[in-house]
Motif scaffolding. Structure first.
Motif, PDB file in Angstrom:
ATOM      1  N   ALA A  37      -5.660   3.902   0.934  1.00  0.00           N
ATOM      2  CA  ALA A  37      -4.350   3.790   0.111  1.00  0.00           C
ATOM      3  C   ALA A  37      -4.566   4.618  -1.342  1.00  0.00           C
ATOM      4  CB  ALA A  37      -3.776   2.439  -0.268  1.00  0.00           C
ATOM      5  N   PHE A  38      -3.367   5.229  -1.693  1.00  0.00           N
ATOM      6  CA  PHE A  38      -3.524   6.384  -2.714  1.00  0.00           C
ATOM      7  C   PHE A  38      -3.202   5.315  -3.997  1.00  0.00           C
ATOM      8  CE2 PHE A  38      -1.125   8.653  -5.661  1.00  0.00           C
ATOM      9  CZ  PHE A  38      -2.034   9.552  -6.395  1.00  0.00           C
ATOM     10  N   ALA A  39      -2.302   4.423  -3.923  1.00  0.00           N
ATOM     11  CA  ALA A  39      -1.879   3.450  -4.747  1.00  0.00           C
ATOM     12  C   ALA A  39      -1.548   2.100  -4.412  1.00  0.00           C
ATOM     13  CB  ALA A  39      -0.708   3.876  -5.783  1.00  0.00           C
ATOM     14  N   THR A  40      -1.643   0.879  -4.835  1.00  0.00           N
ATOM     15  CA  THR A  40      -1.385  -0.310  -4.477  1.00  0.00           C
ATOM     16  C   THR A  40      -0.544  -0.894  -5.841  1.00  0.00           C
ATOM     17  OG1 THR A  40      -3.458  -1.195  -5.424  1.00  0.00           O
ATOM     18  CG2 THR A  40      -3.185  -0.537  -3.028  1.00  0.00           C
ATOM     19  N   ALA A  41       0.394  -1.933  -4.984  1.00  0.00           N
ATOM     20  CA  ALA A  41       1.048  -2.854  -6.044  1.00  0.00           C
ATOM     21  C   ALA A  41       0.873  -4.357  -5.527  1.00  0.00           C
ATOM     22  CB  ALA A  41       2.573  -2.484  -5.860  1.00  0.00           C
ATOM     23  N   VAL A  42       0.660  -5.304  -6.386  1.00  0.00           N
ATOM     24  CA  VAL A  42       0.293  -6.912  -6.127  1.00  0.00           C
ATOM     25  C   VAL A  42       1.415  -7.598  -6.340  1.00  0.00           C
ATOM     26  CG1 VAL A  42      -1.166  -8.363  -6.357  1.00  0.00           C
ATOM     27  CG2 VAL A  42      -2.065  -6.250  -6.355  1.00  0.00           C
ATOM     28  N   GLU A  98      12.560   9.589 -12.474  1.00  0.00           N
ATOM     29  CA  GLU A  98      11.307   9.015 -12.391  1.00  0.00           C
ATOM     30  C   GLU A  98      10.855   8.453 -11.107  1.00  0.00           C
ATOM     31  OE1 GLU A  98      10.388   6.751 -15.850  1.00  0.00           O
ATOM     32  OE2 GLU A  98      10.221   8.548 -17.207  1.00  0.00           O
ATOM     33  N   LEU A  99       9.617   8.653 -10.464  1.00  0.00           N
ATOM     34  CA  LEU A  99       9.834   8.009  -9.203  1.00  0.00           C
ATOM     35  C   LEU A  99       9.088   6.616  -9.332  1.00  0.00           C
ATOM     36  CD1 LEU A  99       9.603   8.883  -6.304  1.00  0.00           C
ATOM     37  CD2 LEU A  99       7.086   9.356  -6.491  1.00  0.00           C
ATOM     38  N   HIS A 106       0.653  -1.109  -0.058  1.00  0.00           N
ATOM     39  CA  HIS A 106      -0.123  -0.171  -0.041  1.00  0.00           C
ATOM     40  C   HIS A 106       0.802   1.365   0.093  1.00  0.00           C
ATOM     41  CE1 HIS A 106      -2.552  -3.284   1.613  1.00  0.00           C
ATOM     42  NE2 HIS A 106      -3.676  -2.497   1.011  1.00  0.00           N
ATOM     43  N   ILE A 107       0.369   2.223  -0.720  1.00  0.00           N
ATOM     44  CA  ILE A 107       1.034   3.464  -0.791  1.00  0.00           C
ATOM     45  C   ILE A 107      -0.018   4.591  -0.568  1.00  0.00           C
ATOM     46  CG2 ILE A 107       2.326   5.250  -2.393  1.00  0.00           C
ATOM     47  CD1 ILE A 107       3.052   2.993  -4.105  1.00  0.00           C
ATOM     48  N   PHE A 108       0.355   5.384   0.645  1.00  0.00           N
ATOM     49  CA  PHE A 108      -0.664   6.524   1.164  1.00  0.00           C
ATOM     50  C   PHE A 108      -0.138   7.727   0.994  1.00  0.00           C
ATOM     51  CE2 PHE A 108      -0.788   2.590   4.062  1.00  0.00           C
ATOM     52  CZ  PHE A 108      -2.224   2.461   3.708  1.00  0.00           C
ATOM     53  N   LYS A 109      -0.705   8.910   0.545  1.00  0.00           N
ATOM     54  CA  LYS A 109      -0.269  10.314   0.326  1.00  0.00           C
ATOM     55  C   LYS A 109      -0.416  10.849   1.678  1.00  0.00           C
ATOM     56  CE  LYS A 109      -1.191  13.590  -3.250  1.00  0.00           C
ATOM     57  NZ  LYS A 109      -1.821  14.032  -4.359  1.00  0.00           N
ATOM     58  N   ILE A 110       0.616  11.682   1.836  1.00  0.00           N
ATOM     59  CA  ILE A 110       0.638  12.574   2.844  1.00  0.00           C
ATOM     60  C   ILE A 110       0.109  13.867   2.774  1.00  0.00           C
ATOM     61  CG2 ILE A 110       2.319  13.832   4.470  1.00  0.00           C
ATOM     62  CD1 ILE A 110       2.171  10.657   4.948  1.00  0.00           C
ATOM     63  N   ASP A 111      -1.005  14.401   3.757  1.00  0.00           N
ATOM     64  CA  ASP A 111      -1.564  15.729   3.470  1.00  0.00           C
ATOM     65  C   ASP A 111      -0.457  16.740   3.845  1.00  0.00           C
ATOM     66  OD1 ASP A 111      -3.313  17.823   3.118  1.00  0.00           O
ATOM     67  OD2 ASP A 111      -4.859  17.056   4.564  1.00  0.00           O
ATOM     68  N   PHE A 136       8.197  -1.196  -9.892  1.00  0.00           N
ATOM     69  CA  PHE A 136       6.886  -0.791 -10.462  1.00  0.00           C
ATOM     70  C   PHE A 136       7.039   0.596 -10.734  1.00  0.00           C
ATOM     71  CE2 PHE A 136       6.325  -4.657  -7.736  1.00  0.00           C
ATOM     72  CZ  PHE A 136       5.356  -5.255  -8.290  1.00  0.00           C
ATOM     73  N   ASP A 137       6.140   0.787 -11.834  1.00  0.00           N
ATOM     74  CA  ASP A 137       5.862   2.344 -12.230  1.00  0.00           C
ATOM     75  C   ASP A 137       5.082   2.737 -11.381  1.00  0.00           C
ATOM     76  OD1 ASP A 137       5.988   4.532 -13.388  1.00  0.00           O
ATOM     77  OD2 ASP A 137       4.619   3.901 -15.220  1.00  0.00           O
ATOM     78  N   PHE A 138       5.001   4.258 -11.046  1.00  0.00           N
ATOM     79  CA  PHE A 138       4.254   4.683 -10.020  1.00  0.00           C
ATOM     80  C   PHE A 138       3.698   6.124 -10.751  1.00  0.00           C
ATOM     81  CE2 PHE A 138       3.729   7.719  -6.347  1.00  0.00           C
ATOM     82  CZ  PHE A 138       2.644   7.239  -5.790  1.00  0.00           C
ATOM     83  N   ASN A 139       2.617   6.419 -10.630  1.00  0.00           N
ATOM     84  CA  ASN A 139       1.690   7.452 -11.288  1.00  0.00           C
ATOM     85  C   ASN A 139       1.378   8.441 -10.019  1.00  0.00           C
ATOM     86  OD1 ASN A 139       0.082   9.332 -12.575  1.00  0.00           O
ATOM     87  ND2 ASN A 139      -0.698   7.872 -13.973  1.00  0.00           N
ATOM     88  N   ILE A 140       2.114   9.527 -10.239  1.00  0.00           N
ATOM     89  CA  ILE A 140       1.853  10.474  -9.126  1.00  0.00           C
ATOM     90  C   ILE A 140       0.536  11.162  -9.263  1.00  0.00           C
ATOM     91  CG2 ILE A 140       3.102  12.620  -8.124  1.00  0.00           C
ATOM     92  CD1 ILE A 140       5.770  12.003  -9.290  1.00  0.00           C
ATOM     93  N   GLU A 141       0.117  11.447 -10.236  1.00  0.00           N
ATOM     94  CA  GLU A 141      -1.253  12.164 -10.334  1.00  0.00           C
ATOM     95  C   GLU A 141      -2.476  11.365 -10.179  1.00  0.00           C
ATOM     96  OE1 GLU A 141      -1.321  13.673 -14.382  1.00  0.00           O
ATOM     97  OE2 GLU A 141       0.487  15.215 -13.886  1.00  0.00           O
ATOM     98  N   ARG A 142      -2.562  10.169 -10.474  1.00  0.00           N
ATOM     99  CA  ARG A 142      -3.667   9.258 -10.415  1.00  0.00           C
ATOM    100  C   ARG A 142      -3.750   8.312  -9.274  1.00  0.00           C
ATOM    101  NH1 ARG A 142      -4.679   7.491 -16.497  1.00  0.00           N
ATOM    102  NH2 ARG A 142      -2.383   6.742 -16.248  1.00  0.00           N
ATOM    103  N   GLY A 143      -2.449   7.656  -9.380  1.00  0.00           N
ATOM    104  CA  GLY A 143      -2.342   6.713  -8.076  1.00  0.00           C
ATOM    105  C   GLY A 143      -2.600   5.361  -8.786  1.00  0.00           C
TER     106      GLY A 143
END
Length: 515
Positions: free
Chosen positions: A347-352, A370-371, A239-244, A385-392
């Motif tokens: 979670a903002f993004a996930t990887a399986v 590139e992140l 799981h990838i979470f976005k910090i406010d 893994f590729d990570f999309n910053i805008e869409r997750g």
């Protein structure tokens, strides 16, 4: 059946992988290229840490679990050995401090000369070796075995800081952000992850990993810029979470306001005490009666103000049917536990991953600007893994690298073939198996039990000088390593760049041709 021991360095640019026959260091130059930069065989190692991209590596062997060895791996020189009273569970480093965590004590060294600056004794039993060190030398460690209570210690100024009750159950993971302003924690349940402000201990955000099942979170890592938080467990999902960022700013402002208010109150109390000392006893009684009268007047005059403020606050809250209905529904019809769950961020993004139940080390860093999400697994593979910053959303697997065998160059595998073969043949049979565990137990029995604050710093065994100059000199008397020589070696290992031919450190010089 256990696998390899894997770990990243502090900025996720290097990987260390440990087996029962030695360890290897890899450098991540690009997504499709991983370079092996060092290997050490014929030694049973159980812990390895590298300091950023320097030449300094610390390691702990199975035969001596209480001895920390410091190695200049480019020159293949042992700098010094540090012997502790019990087994070494964890080692954390930055540019200024080296922290060694034992089961019941923590030792803080100056990394430039390895002198012991401070020892934290009689801590709560920490069998997992949980501790984290920020780049600004803030140290966090648990202080209770039943609840998730932790303490922040300033390893730079050597004084204790805040105590935070992060969870109701014991902690399983904690980590600082790269800036050192945030601290992420997870409990043994593994369902809730919390982020705290290091300055004032306020809770900034709360993330929910899942609701159905409790898992054990093994890795909890911030991204290099501190905008994201990664968490992996014994399941197949990362799981990838976005910090406010706004929540972080608000928490820091609240901390500043609290500090200023406390300072003002302390100054007022000091002024009152000074005035009371100067005034005679009779005037003290008069002032006391006047003060009581003033307090009664002030409380009476403040009553309408508080009523007006409360009425204005209530009017602002109930300024619309939608706000009123939502407040009524959440307060009367929804239990507090359910409302807390709804308030938690997802979670903002996930990887399986292909196979659950394995330990992973995570990294979220920029590779060629590139992140990327970097996952190195105990099966000996590196997943990028590729990570999309805008869409997750769902992260896409791009590259898989095999780090298990002795290779001249790391092999990049075909992703489809790798996914088909990983569940059955990815984990090695005996890198760190039952024989290693028996050796660890036997070595633990041989460790002498002394005072927790007694740490012995030894010189390494002298290595023969097989260089041309050493052969010409002939047999030399073995001299002990002085403090100045040890200081020079440590500084050389810490300050040595990774590549002398790196264009970022030594840009090419262009000379214009003369006509």
């Amino acid at each position: 059946m256990a696998g390899y021991l894997v770990n990243f360095n502090q900025d996720f640019t290097s990987i260390s992988i440990v087996s029962h026959v030695g360890f290897r260091l890899y450098s991540i130059s690009s997504s499709d290229k991983i370079d092996e930069i060092f290997s050490k065989d014929n030694e049973n190692i159980r812990l390895v840490e590298r300091l950023f991209n320097s030449s300094l590596v610390v390691l702990v062997t199975v035969q001596k679990p209480n001895c920390l060895k410091m190695l200049h791996f480019k020159k293949k020189q042992n700098i010094c050995n540090c012997v502790y009273p019990s087994e070494i569970l964890c080692v954390r480093m930055n540019r200024h401090r080296l922290v060694v965590c034992l089961a019941e004590s923590i030792h803080i060294h100056d990394i430039r000369d390895m002198k012991i600056l401070h020892s934290i004794d009689n801590i709560a039993p920490n069998e997992l070796g949980l501790c984290t060190l920020s780049l600004h030398s803030h140290l966090a460690f648990p202080i209770c075995t039943t609840t998730g209570e932790l303490r922040i210690f300033n390893a730079n100024k050597l004084r204790p800081g805040l105590t935070i009750r992060a969870h109701d159950t014991a902690l399983s993971a904690l980590n600082f952000s790269s800036s050192g302003t945030l601290l992420a924690t997870a409990s043994e349940r593994g369902t809730v992850i919390r982020v705290f402000c290091v300055k004032n201990g306020q809770r900034i955000q709360e993330f929910r990993r899942g609701v159905k099942r409790c898992v054990r979170i093994a890795s909890l890592v911030f991204s290099v810029n501190g905008d994201y938080l990664c968490a992996s467990s014994n399941t197949e999902t990362v799981h990838i979470f976005k910090i406010d960022g706004k929540a972080v700013e608000i928490a820091e402002q609240k901390g500043i306001i609290r500090v200023t208010k406390s300072n003002e109150s302390d100054s007022k109390k000091g002024q009152k005490l000074a005035e009371e000392k100067t005034l005679p006893a009779t005037s003290k009684t008069d002032n006391a009666t006047a003060a009581t009268a003033n307090t009664t007047v002030n409380t009476n005059t403040n009553e309408p103000k508080t009523e007006e403020a409360s009425s204005a606050h209530m009017a602002a809250e109930v300024c619309g049917w939608s706000g009123y209905l939502s407040k009524a529904v959440t307060s009367y019809f929804i239990p507090s536990q359910v409302s807390d769950v709804l308030a938690q961020d997802r979670a903002f993004a996930t990887a399986v991953l292909a196979q659950p139940g394995l330990k992973h080390a995570l990294g979220l860093a920029r590779v060629q600007k590139e992140l990327k999400l970097l996952i190195v697994c105990e099966d000996g593979f590196l997943y990028i893994f590729d990570f999309n910053i805008e869409r997750g959303g769902q992260c896409k697997l791009q590259h898989v690298h095999d780090l298990r065998n002795v290779l001249e160059g790391v092999v990049e595998l075909n992703i489809n073939e790798c996914i088909e073969k990983l569940p059955t043949s990815s984990i090695p049979t005996s890198p760190v198996g039952e024989s290693t565990k028996c050796t660890i137990k036997q070595a633990q029995k041989d460790v002498p039990k002394t005072c927790a604050s007694s740490v012995i710093i030894e010189n390494p065994d002298p290595a023969p000088d097989n260089s041309y100059a050493g052969i010409l000199k002939g047999d030399q008397t073995e001299s002990t390593l002085t403090d100045s020589a040890k200081f020079r070696k440590l500084c050389d290992a810490i300050d040595t760049p990774n590549k002398l031919y790196d264009e970022r450190q030594f840009p090419p010089v262009v000379i214009a041709a003369k006509d």
